[in-house]
Design a protein around this motif. Structure first.
Motif, short mmCIF file in Angstrom:
data_model
loop_
_atom_site.label_atom_id
_atom_site.label_comp_id
_atom_site.label_asym_id
_atom_site.label_seq_id
_atom_site.Cartn_x
_atom_site.Cartn_y
_atom_site.Cartn_z
N TRP A 51 -6.84 -3.18 14.13
CA TRP A 51 -6.16 -2.70 12.93
C TRP A 51 -4.71 -3.16 12.91
CZ3 TRP A 51 -9.14 -1.24 9.27
CH2 TRP A 51 -10.34 -0.61 9.55
N ARG A 52 -4.08 -3.13 14.07
CA ARG A 52 -2.65 -3.46 14.13
C ARG A 52 -2.38 -4.91 13.73
NH1 ARG A 52 0.58 -5.77 17.82
NH2 ARG A 52 2.76 -5.08 17.95
N ALA A 53 -3.17 -5.84 14.26
CA ALA A 53 -2.94 -7.25 13.97
C ALA A 53 -3.11 -7.58 12.49
CB ALA A 53 -3.87 -8.12 14.84
N PRO A 54 -4.20 -7.14 11.83
CA PRO A 54 -4.30 -7.42 10.39
C PRO A 54 -3.17 -6.82 9.57
CG PRO A 54 -6.44 -6.80 11.27
CD PRO A 54 -5.44 -6.54 12.36
N ILE A 55 -2.71 -5.62 9.97
CA ILE A 55 -1.60 -5.00 9.22
C ILE A 55 -0.36 -5.87 9.30
CG2 ILE A 55 -0.01 -3.04 9.25
CD1 ILE A 55 -2.36 -1.25 9.92
N TRP A 56 -0.04 -6.35 10.53
CA TRP A 56 1.13 -7.22 10.67
C TRP A 56 0.98 -8.49 9.84
CZ3 TRP A 56 5.99 -7.18 12.11
CH2 TRP A 56 6.46 -6.23 13.01
N ILE A 57 -0.18 -9.15 9.98
CA ILE A 57 -0.40 -10.44 9.31
C ILE A 57 -0.37 -10.29 7.79
CG2 ILE A 57 -2.09 -12.28 8.96
CD1 ILE A 57 -2.97 -11.78 11.89
N LEU A 58 -1.11 -9.31 7.29
CA LEU A 58 -1.18 -9.12 5.84
C LEU A 58 0.14 -8.62 5.26
CD1 LEU A 58 -4.78 -7.63 5.49
CD2 LEU A 58 -4.02 -9.98 5.11
N SER A 59 0.90 -7.85 6.05
CA SER A 59 2.21 -7.39 5.58
C SER A 59 3.16 -8.57 5.39
CB SER A 59 2.80 -6.39 6.57
OG SER A 59 2.02 -5.22 6.64
N LEU A 60 3.18 -9.49 6.35
CA LEU A 60 4.03 -10.68 6.20
C LEU A 60 3.58 -11.53 5.01
CD1 LEU A 60 4.47 -11.68 9.97
CD2 LEU A 60 6.22 -10.76 8.44
N ALA A 61 2.26 -11.67 4.85
CA ALA A 61 1.75 -12.45 3.72
C ALA A 61 2.08 -11.76 2.39
CB ALA A 61 0.24 -12.64 3.86
N LEU A 63 4.58 -9.75 1.83
CA LEU A 63 6.01 -9.89 1.59
C LEU A 63 6.34 -11.27 1.01
CD1 LEU A 63 8.45 -8.03 2.03
CD2 LEU A 63 8.84 -9.19 4.22
N THR A 64 5.67 -12.28 1.52
CA THR A 64 5.85 -13.63 0.98
C THR A 64 5.42 -13.69 -0.48
OG1 THR A 64 5.41 -14.54 3.18
CG2 THR A 64 5.29 -16.06 1.32
N ALA A 65 4.26 -13.12 -0.76
CA ALA A 65 3.77 -13.12 -2.14
C ALA A 65 4.71 -12.35 -3.06
CB ALA A 65 2.36 -12.50 -2.18
N TYR A 66 5.26 -11.24 -2.56
CA TYR A 66 6.17 -10.45 -3.39
C TYR A 66 7.44 -11.24 -3.73
CZ TYR A 66 9.78 -7.06 -4.54
OH TYR A 66 10.81 -6.40 -5.15
N PHE A 67 8.05 -11.85 -2.71
CA PHE A 67 9.26 -12.63 -2.96
C PHE A 67 9.00 -13.75 -3.97
CE2 PHE A 67 10.93 -11.43 1.49
CZ PHE A 67 11.66 -10.39 0.97
N ALA A 68 7.93 -14.51 -3.75
CA ALA A 68 7.66 -15.67 -4.60
C ALA A 68 7.35 -15.25 -6.03
CB ALA A 68 6.49 -16.47 -4.02
N ASN A 69 6.50 -14.24 -6.20
CA ASN A 69 6.12 -13.82 -7.56
C ASN A 69 7.25 -13.10 -8.27
OD1 ASN A 69 3.11 -14.44 -7.96
ND2 ASN A 69 3.14 -13.53 -5.92
N ALA A 70 8.00 -12.26 -7.54
CA ALA A 70 9.09 -11.52 -8.18
C ALA A 70 10.19 -12.46 -8.66
CB ALA A 70 9.67 -10.51 -7.18
N ILE A 71 10.56 -13.41 -7.82
CA ILE A 71 11.61 -14.36 -8.22
C ILE A 71 11.14 -15.19 -9.41
CG2 ILE A 71 12.90 -16.39 -7.49
CD1 ILE A 71 13.96 -13.86 -6.32
N ALA A 72 9.88 -15.63 -9.37
CA ALA A 72 9.36 -16.47 -10.45
C ALA A 72 9.29 -15.72 -11.78
CB ALA A 72 7.98 -16.99 -10.08
N VAL A 73 8.98 -14.42 -11.73
CA VAL A 73 8.85 -13.62 -12.95
C VAL A 73 10.21 -13.21 -13.49
CG1 VAL A 73 8.01 -11.42 -13.86
CG2 VAL A 73 6.53 -12.82 -12.40
N ILE A 499 6.95 -0.69 6.23
CA ILE A 499 6.84 -1.16 4.85
C ILE A 499 7.96 -0.57 3.99
CG2 ILE A 499 5.35 -1.13 2.82
CD1 ILE A 499 2.95 -1.09 4.68
N VAL A 500 8.21 0.73 4.16
CA VAL A 500 9.31 1.37 3.42
C VAL A 500 10.64 0.74 3.82
CG1 VAL A 500 10.47 3.57 2.97
CG2 VAL A 500 8.00 3.51 3.31
N PHE A 501 10.80 0.44 5.11
CA PHE A 501 12.04 -0.17 5.58
C PHE A 501 12.26 -1.56 4.96
CE2 PHE A 501 13.48 -3.41 8.65
CZ PHE A 501 14.83 -3.08 8.70
N VAL A 502 11.22 -2.40 5.01
CA VAL A 502 11.37 -3.77 4.49
C VAL A 502 11.66 -3.73 2.99
CG1 VAL A 502 10.12 -5.91 4.05
CG2 VAL A 502 9.94 -4.80 6.29
#
Length: 568
Positions: A51-61, A63-73, A499-502
């Motif tokens: 559970w821990r590893a997927p949470i870390w990996i998907l959280s980083l992914a 975050l990347t999706a959020y930055f890219a989509n938010a800036i583009a929109v 997640i709240v921190f980031v």
């Protein structure tokens, strides 16, 4: 019995060496290959981190999706063009990087240049915590001894932890590449998106190898992770100085090539598209892994290269209290964090004079962000106070996870078997973490003030710098309260605090620059107190955060009292 029977009941003289322990805890006959059981142990680690590893990996992914989509929109061409002045500012060079390609800015270049460093820090933290969890923490709890008693090689556990961490970074890099490439930013070509993901993966892998070395040095998991964190802080500072010099046309830009974070940033996706800097990361990994194996061969199981000091024959009176015990357990980590925070704040503060002297030539957008032409020094110091609040919040969240480590390591049970109650044990640990956070913020304020005073000659800056930093502690405590509430009610969900921190740190540091609405910015826990001395402090916000912290701590204690404790 079998051994006695085979030797006629008594060991022969020539077999006396069989009874002698050898360094590392294995005899030559029982050790077998140094890597025996690697695949089996790797599967066990994967099972524990399912559970821990997927949470870390998907959280980083994510975050990347959020930055890219938010800036583009959010950003149109005019808004994006105005961001060039921010990206080419020495302060942003210090924090985010050299800003490659900002002269002909695009959405992909802006995302890579402004947010790539934070994804690298996330990957590095993932590597540090994963390596410590599966190596030194296992030795400290005694589980490694049980594993080594079976048919496993001396280096199997370390190599399995390295393999798991490297695989996690590979998947994180791959998912971040896909999240970025298929975002609204339309970042063609795919090779550049792949280079972006590979650069973040490389930074995470280097710090996995670095942690592989630090876990050999100390016999305590917290000290080992603290040393790795200090290396990460030093890498960030060295890179920041080099990138700040590069943006301002100085002669110290070569410093960026001394940092693992700088190697990844020098790839410059969507601008230069260089793969060759990643060879430095590969070389560092190839060197550090044999070093960690060599160090492991030269120490005994559960021991560190740095010998533990002999303790007193009798415990001090301070250790007879739960608060004294919590301070003893957290002091190594707090020591390394203090060194890192003081060094960073002193360096950042020393550039205050440069900021003041260059205010006349700064674009109006930056002057507005930093407090205007007359308040550039106050604005810079207020922004740095907010910045250090996010750093110290990371310390508080990591320290709060020590409660779960004490419980799962079965060390909480004997303490709670005494007259120490559950609420007292939890609050003692939390009190030390809260005071540690306050100490780190005050230390950052003192160092920032000393650096600013030395560079400007104005020693009246010291007091406001300390007050501005200390006031931000309330937001750090609120996040600590959330972590404790989750630990008390549902320990497995304690990681949601990250997640709240980031999210809060991203809104506080970049929300104003992205021209987000105040209603959106107010969702961050870091923006309510005010960036003193540029802004007035909000006493109401401090009180509200303190009340929220108290409520969350109470919920955490109540939840911990009502749930089952992990016992032997």
């Amino acid at each position: 019995m079998t051994l006695l029977a085979s030797t006629g009941g008594l060991p022969r003289r020539n077999d006396a060496r069989l009874a002698q322990p050898v360094r590392g805890g294995h005899s030559k006959d029982s050790a077998g290959s140094e890597m025996t059981g690697l695949w089996t142990l790797l599967r066990l680690m994967g099972r524990r981190d399912r559970w821990r590893a997927p949470i870390w990996i998907l959280s980083l992914a994510a975050l990347t999706a959020y930055f890219a989509n938010a800036i583009a929109v959010i950003m149109d061409e005019d808004t994006l063009a105005s961001m060039v002045v921010f990206a080419k500012n020495p302060v942003m060079g210090l924090i985010t990087g050299p800003g490659y390609g900002m002269d002909e800015i695009t959405i992909p270049r802006f995302v890579v240049g402004m947010y790539g460093i934070f994804l690298m820090l996330g990957a590095a933290l993932m590597s540090i915590t994963t390596m410590t969890r599966h190596t030194r923490a296992e030795e400290q709890t005694g589980r490694a001894e049980l594993l080594r008693a079976n048919v496993t090689g001396r280096h199997t556990q370390l190599l399995a932890a390295l393999a798991l961490t490297l695989v996690m970074n590979l998947f994180a890099g791959l998912f971040m590449t896909l999240a970025f490439f298929f975002s609204e930013a339309y970042p063609d070509p795919f090779s550049s998106a792949l280079l972006f993901g590979a650069s973040i993966c490389a930074a995470g892998c280097v710090f996995a190898a670095i942690t592989g070395v630090t876990v050999q040095l100390s016999s305590f998991a917290r000290a080992a992770s603290g040393m790795a964190g200090a290396v990460l802080a030093a890498a960030f500072v060295v890179r920041g100085l080099g990138d700040m010099s590069a943006v301002s046309g100085g002669d110290l830009k070569w410093l960026s090539w001394l940092s693992p974070l700088g190697w990844s940033q020098q790839t410059a996706p969507y601008t230069l598209d260089r793969w060759t800097p990643l060879l430095l990361s590969v070389v560092a990994i190839v060197i550090l892994i044999p070093v960690s194996l060599l160090l492991q061969s030269r120490r005994d199981l559960t021991a560190g290269i740095f010998a533990d000091r002999l303790g007193r024959p009798h415990a001090s009176a301070a250790l007879s209290t739960s608060t004294g015990l919590a301070l003893r357990l957290q002091r190594s980590s707090l020591f390394w964090w203090s060194i890192g925070v003081f060094a960073m704040a002193l360096v950042f503060g020393s550039f205050t004079g440069t900021m003041r002297d260059g205010a006349a030539g700064m674009p109006p957008e930056i002057l507005d962000l930093m407090g205007g032409p007359r308040g550039i020094v106050d604005g810079y110091m207020g922004y740095m106070a907010l910045y250090f609040a996010t750093i110290v919040a990371a310390y508080a969240i990591i320290a709060s996870s020590g409660l779960r480590a004490e419980e799962t390591g079965l060390r909480a049970e004997p303490v709670l078997a005494t007259a120490v109650g559950r609420g007292r044990w939890v609050m003692s640990w939390t009190l030390v973490t809260m005071l540690g956070s306050l100490w780190l913020m005050a230390l950052a304020g003192v160092a920032e003030g000393l650096g600013a005073a030395a560079s400007t000659g104005d020693w009246s800056l010291l007091g406001p710098a300390v007050l501005g930093h200390v006031a931000q502690t309330a937001s750090v405590w609120a996040l600590l309260g959330l972590a404790l509430a989750l630990y008390g009610a549902a320990p497995r969900l304690q990681g949601l605090t990250w997640i709240v921190f980031v999210y809060g740190a991203g809104m506080a540091l970049f929300g104003q620059m992205m021209r987000l609405d105040d209603a959106v910015l107010d969702t961050s826990v870091f923006v309510h107190i005010g960036q003193y001395p540029a802004q007035d402090l909000s006493a109401g916000a401090v009180v509200a955060l303190a009340v929220a912290t108290a409520v969350l701590l109470a919920l955490g204690v109540i939840g911990f009292r009502r749930r089952d404790l992990i016992t032997a």
